[in-house]
Design an enzyme around this catalytic site. Sequence first.
Site, PDB file in Angstrom:
ATOM      1  N   SER A 143       0.841  -1.200   0.000  1.00  0.00           N
ATOM      2  CA  SER A 143       0.000   0.000   0.000  1.00  0.00           C
ATOM      3  C   SER A 143       0.872   1.245   0.000  1.00  0.00           C
ATOM      4  CB  SER A 143      -0.878   0.004   1.250  1.00  0.00           C
ATOM      5  OG  SER A 143      -1.529   1.245   1.424  1.00  0.00           O
ATOM      6  N   TYR A 156      -1.174  -0.054  10.574  1.00  0.00           N
ATOM      7  CA  TYR A 156      -1.242  -0.426   9.166  1.00  0.00           C
ATOM      8  C   TYR A 156      -0.027   0.119   8.411  1.00  0.00           C
ATOM      9  CZ  TYR A 156      -3.670  -1.555   4.761  1.00  0.00           C
ATOM     10  OH  TYR A 156      -4.039  -2.089   3.545  1.00  0.00           O
TER      11      TYR A 156
END
Length: 260
Positions: A143, A156
């Site tokens: 990501s 995250y």
Amino acid sequence: MKLKDRSYLVTGASRGIGRGCAIELAREGANVAINFRSHPEEAEEVADLVRKAGGKALLVQGDVSDQKAVEEMVAKTAAEFGKIDGLVSNAAFSDRQNIVEADMDGFRRTIDVSMWGAFYALRATAQQLIKQGTPGSIVTVSSPHAVLAIPTSCAYNMSKAAIDHMSRTAACEFAKHGIRVNIIHPGWTDTPGERKFFSEEQLDEGAKKLPLGRLGTTEELGKMITYLISDDASYMTGGTLTMDGGVGLPWWSNRAEGEP
């Protein structure tokens, strides 16, 4: 049919990017092991779509944060299809809170799934490929969070930064075995997971502000991942491809004069 007679495990494949990837792999002739933890009905639907596209489908339920479960799903994939040719490490989890207010159970769950789960899957797949004595290809779905310090997403962000470095390290170590490892950075994509954080109105309005003016689709991501895992990318390992609609660009500087 660039993946004919090849077999892959896709983690987190019942929904979102994993679903799109499983379907695209099958369209290119691959057999697909569809990992899911929950959402069994949706996993069954993905399996049906894989079969309709021409591939064989195997459902493998399991939590990727459980090392033994991951090792068993890799072994089951190889046994069912006669071999495994690679992995799409896609499963992820994210709780979002400010660091000082974070619920530590959710924080640890994010790291257990998004970091350790990716490691367990990569390690077990590589072990199986080496045991087989065959080359293979692994794609890690990471990501832009790996490089952008997005507030409220510390766990995250940490996980994605870690699996980027994990994948590059693995690319170095696995090259002698003919195993390629590459990374993809999807941007804001239209998936069920985004509904955990945003309303439909927020998604619509947020998408309009992106450089390309819309969210990405799981089909688009599936096609990119299929490219990376196929021989079309045979001279690429340790690389990162970004498909983010331009979110990593300084799009905020392109506003009209007088806009906030």
